[in-house]
Motif scaffolding. Structure first.
Motif, PDB file in Angstrom:
ATOM      1  N   GLY A  28       0.755  -1.240   0.000  1.00 27.05           N
ATOM      2  CA  GLY A  28       0.000   0.000   0.000  1.00 27.05           C
ATOM      3  C   GLY A  28       0.784   1.287   0.000  1.00 27.05           C
ATOM      4  N   TYR A  29       2.124   1.223  -0.243  1.00 24.20           N
ATOM      5  CA  TYR A  29       2.931   2.438  -0.288  1.00 24.20           C
ATOM      6  C   TYR A  29       3.911   2.383  -1.452  1.00 24.20           C
ATOM      7  N   ARG A  30       4.177   3.543  -2.009  1.00 23.14           N
ATOM      8  CA  ARG A  30       5.217   3.690  -3.033  1.00 23.14           C
ATOM      9  C   ARG A  30       6.175   4.779  -2.570  1.00 23.14           C
ATOM     10  N   CYS A  31       7.478   4.508  -2.682  1.00 23.73           N
ATOM     11  CA  CYS A  31       8.477   5.449  -2.178  1.00 23.73           C
ATOM     12  C   CYS A  31       9.281   6.053  -3.321  1.00 23.73           C
ATOM     13  N   GLY A  32       9.397   7.368  -3.298  1.00 24.66           N
ATOM     14  CA  GLY A  32      10.124   8.065  -4.358  1.00 24.66           C
ATOM     15  C   GLY A  32      11.613   7.777  -4.346  1.00 24.66           C
ATOM     16  N   LYS A  33      12.151   7.487  -3.151  1.00 28.76           N
ATOM     17  CA  LYS A  33      13.580   7.179  -3.022  1.00 28.76           C
ATOM     18  C   LYS A  33      13.712   5.819  -2.319  1.00 28.76           C
ATOM     19  N   PRO A  34      13.827   4.751  -3.103  1.00 26.22           N
ATOM     20  CA  PRO A  34      13.814   3.394  -2.526  1.00 26.22           C
ATOM     21  C   PRO A  34      14.992   3.120  -1.595  1.00 26.22           C
ATOM     22  N   ASN A  35      16.198   3.587  -1.958  1.00 23.54           N
ATOM     23  CA  ASN A  35      17.411   3.409  -1.137  1.00 23.54           C
ATOM     24  C   ASN A  35      17.756   1.945  -0.883  1.00 23.54           C
ATOM     25  N   ARG A  36      17.476   1.086  -1.847  1.00 23.04           N
ATOM     26  CA  ARG A  36      17.967  -0.296  -1.824  1.00 23.04           C
ATOM     27  C   ARG A  36      19.127  -0.387  -2.806  1.00 23.04           C
ATOM     28  N   PHE A  37      20.102  -1.231  -2.504  1.00 25.23           N
ATOM     29  CA  PHE A  37      21.232  -1.328  -3.427  1.00 25.23           C
ATOM     30  C   PHE A  37      21.762  -2.751  -3.454  1.00 25.23           C
ATOM     31  N   LYS A  38      22.477  -3.040  -4.510  1.00 28.85           N
ATOM     32  CA  LYS A  38      22.994  -4.389  -4.761  1.00 28.85           C
ATOM     33  C   LYS A  38      24.493  -4.440  -4.493  1.00 28.85           C
ATOM     34  N   VAL A  39      24.949  -5.596  -4.001  1.00 23.94           N
ATOM     35  CA  VAL A  39      26.370  -5.870  -3.826  1.00 23.94           C
ATOM     36  C   VAL A  39      26.673  -7.155  -4.593  1.00 23.94           C
ATOM     37  N   MET A  40      27.770  -7.141  -5.356  1.00 24.07           N
ATOM     38  CA  MET A  40      28.090  -8.291  -6.201  1.00 24.07           C
ATOM     39  C   MET A  40      29.580  -8.602  -6.129  1.00 24.07           C
ATOM     40  N   PHE A  41      29.898  -9.897  -6.037  1.00 25.05           N
ATOM     41  CA  PHE A  41      31.280 -10.369  -6.070  1.00 25.05           C
ATOM     42  C   PHE A  41      31.396 -11.416  -7.170  1.00 25.05           C
ATOM     43  N   ASP A  42      32.323 -11.208  -8.092  1.00 30.26           N
ATOM     44  CA  ASP A  42      32.511 -12.145  -9.197  1.00 30.26           C
ATOM     45  C   ASP A  42      33.149 -13.444  -8.752  1.00 30.26           C
ATOM     46  N   ARG A  43      33.914 -13.412  -7.664  1.00 29.28           N
ATOM     47  CA  ARG A  43      34.576 -14.608  -7.153  1.00 29.28           C
ATOM     48  C   ARG A  43      34.152 -14.830  -5.707  1.00 29.28           C
ATOM     49  N   PHE A  44      33.405 -15.907  -5.456  1.00 26.74           N
ATOM     50  CA  PHE A  44      32.910 -16.205  -4.120  1.00 26.74           C
ATOM     51  C   PHE A  44      32.680 -17.697  -3.982  1.00 26.74           C
ATOM     52  N   ASP A  45      33.140 -18.262  -2.864  1.00 25.51           N
ATOM     53  CA  ASP A  45      32.904 -19.666  -2.544  1.00 25.51           C
ATOM     54  C   ASP A  45      32.371 -19.715  -1.117  1.00 25.51           C
ATOM     55  N   PRO A  46      31.114 -20.139  -0.913  1.00 27.03           N
ATOM     56  CA  PRO A  46      30.553 -20.126   0.452  1.00 27.03           C
ATOM     57  C   PRO A  46      31.287 -21.037   1.419  1.00 27.03           C
ATOM     58  N   LYS A  47      32.045 -21.988   0.933  1.00 26.79           N
ATOM     59  CA  LYS A  47      32.794 -22.876   1.822  1.00 26.79           C
ATOM     60  C   LYS A  47      34.003 -22.177   2.440  1.00 26.79           C
ATOM     61  N   SER A  48      34.507 -21.138   1.785  1.00 26.79           N
ATOM     62  CA  SER A  48      35.751 -20.519   2.266  1.00 26.79           C
ATOM     63  C   SER A  48      35.674 -19.005   2.430  1.00 26.79           C
ATOM     64  N   ASP A  49      34.603 -18.349   1.959  1.00 25.78           N
ATOM     65  CA  ASP A  49      34.509 -16.893   1.990  1.00 25.78           C
ATOM     66  C   ASP A  49      33.348 -16.431   2.864  1.00 25.78           C
ATOM     67  N   ARG A  50      33.496 -15.221   3.411  1.00 21.31           N
ATOM     68  CA  ARG A  50      32.369 -14.561   4.049  1.00 21.31           C
ATOM     69  C   ARG A  50      32.375 -13.089   3.667  1.00 21.31           C
ATOM     70  N   VAL A  51      31.200 -12.463   3.795  1.00 21.70           N
ATOM     71  CA  VAL A  51      31.019 -11.061   3.444  1.00 21.70           C
ATOM     72  C   VAL A  51      31.170 -10.213   4.701  1.00 21.70           C
TER      73      VAL A  51
END
Length: 337
Positions: free
Chosen positions: A241-264
């Motif tokens: 029921g709401y629409r926001c003019g400034k969403p302020n969500r953003f994406k983070v991306m890593f091209d090299r990542f292995d969940p067994k050995s990496d953390r953010v």
């Protein structure tokens, strides 16, 4: 460089033979990935994406004493550290983003949304508006991915407007009555942002030694950063029921990542590097995502978010500045074995 290899093919072949078929280089990640052979990666299945809150190299939890924070190199204590992430995805060696199917039995997760609470319930005030914190802390996103060859990771910071449940029904997430949230992670009082009719996506509060001072002599114990959507107006045509003019969500991306050995890692020193957390002469003590707040510009720049419109009528305020591959506050680190 190309000329050298054309002049010495025999040397190239002999080196390849001696080294078992090729020459590797530590510089290879910086090369054009399209020209490189596919890299072996994570095969899918049960997956945990681990996160951490740090200040430089120092692990941070509730009440941690931090040093060298901001432009004044202040000492401070962490009083809050929480963040929502959604649309967590593994990236295949072909560049396809495959959503992680989150474990719905995990109390920190709902649909495609997860709450990360680095500080833990001990930082919270008890009996505030009858909304209790979830017990303990959480720094993991847990789910499953189909079989594949995954070499990267992406996620978004924030609470989405809505998401589909198992029956395909659109469920409002960011905007709903505080007293009747669709899931407990959306009913945490200190992440509700009732004046914007939504949630705080990220909340990191610091108490610098000596407090926060203004030129007029007034002060406050804390310098607070609260990220959330702004310029929100009722709209019955969308879920929530709401629409926001400034969403302020953003994406983070890593091209090299292995969940067994990496953390953010979310780095507090990097997040506040452009701000003096001992001074504040604006309306808020800190940054509450207000476009008129001078303290918000440095921190939004570091997050890769456009604070306000690039020009009147552009309607690009609250939008990401890039694709998320060049974060200045998030990084990967190896998990100690």
């Amino acid at each position: 460089m190309k000329k050298f290899w054309m002049l010495a093919p025999a040397l190239c072949l002999s080196l390849a033979g001696c080294l078992g078929g090729g020459v590797s280089s530590s510089e290879s990640p910086a090369q054009n990935q399209d020209a490189s052979p596919p890299q072996p990666g994570f095969g899918g299945g049960a997956t945990t994406v681990r996160f951490a809150l740090k200040s430089g190299t120092q692990p941070v939890s509730c009440g941690s004493k931090l040093s060298n924070i901001g432009s004044s190199h202040a000492n401070a204590q962490l009083t809050e550290g929480m963040m929502y992430v959604h649309d967590v995805a593994l990236i295949t060696d072909q560049g396809q983003e495959v959503p992680l199917q989150l474990d719905q039995a995990n109390k920190w997760q709902f649909l495609n949304l997860a709450l990360l609470d680095f500080a833990g319930g001990s930082c919270k005030q008890p009996n505030v508006d009858d909304n209790q914190p979830l017990d303990g802390s959480n720094s993991d996103v847990v789910g499953t991915a189909p079989a594949g060859n995954y070499t990267g990771l992406s996620f978004k910071v924030g609470v989405p407007i809505s998401a589909k449940n198992a029956q395909g029904k659109e469920v409002g997430l960011n905007h709903q009555p505080a007293h009747s949230p669709p899931h407990p992670i959306l009913g945490v009082y200190w992440l509700m942002w009732e004046w914007q009719s939504g949630h705080r996506f990220m909340r990191v509060d610091l108490a610098p030694d000596g407090g926060v001072k203004r030129q007029d002599g007034s002060g406050d114990p804390k310098w607070s950063f609260h990220l959330g959507s702004t310029d929100c107006k009722p709209d019955r045509n969308i879920a929530g029921g709401y629409r926001c003019g400034k969403p302020n969500r953003f994406k983070v991306m890593f091209d090299r990542f292995d969940p067994k050995s990496d953390r953010v890692v979310l780095d507090v020193q990097a997040l506040f590097a452009g701000n003096d957390i001992t001074r504040d002469d604006s309306a808020d003590f800190g940054c509450k995502s207000n476009v008129t707040d001078a303290e918000c510009q440095p921190i939004f720049d570091r997050l890769g978010l456009r604070l306000n419109e690039s020009q009147p009528g552009a309607n690009d305020g609250g939008q990401p500045l890039d694709d998320g591959r060049h974060s200045r506050v998030f990084r990967l680190e190896k998990i100690a074995s």
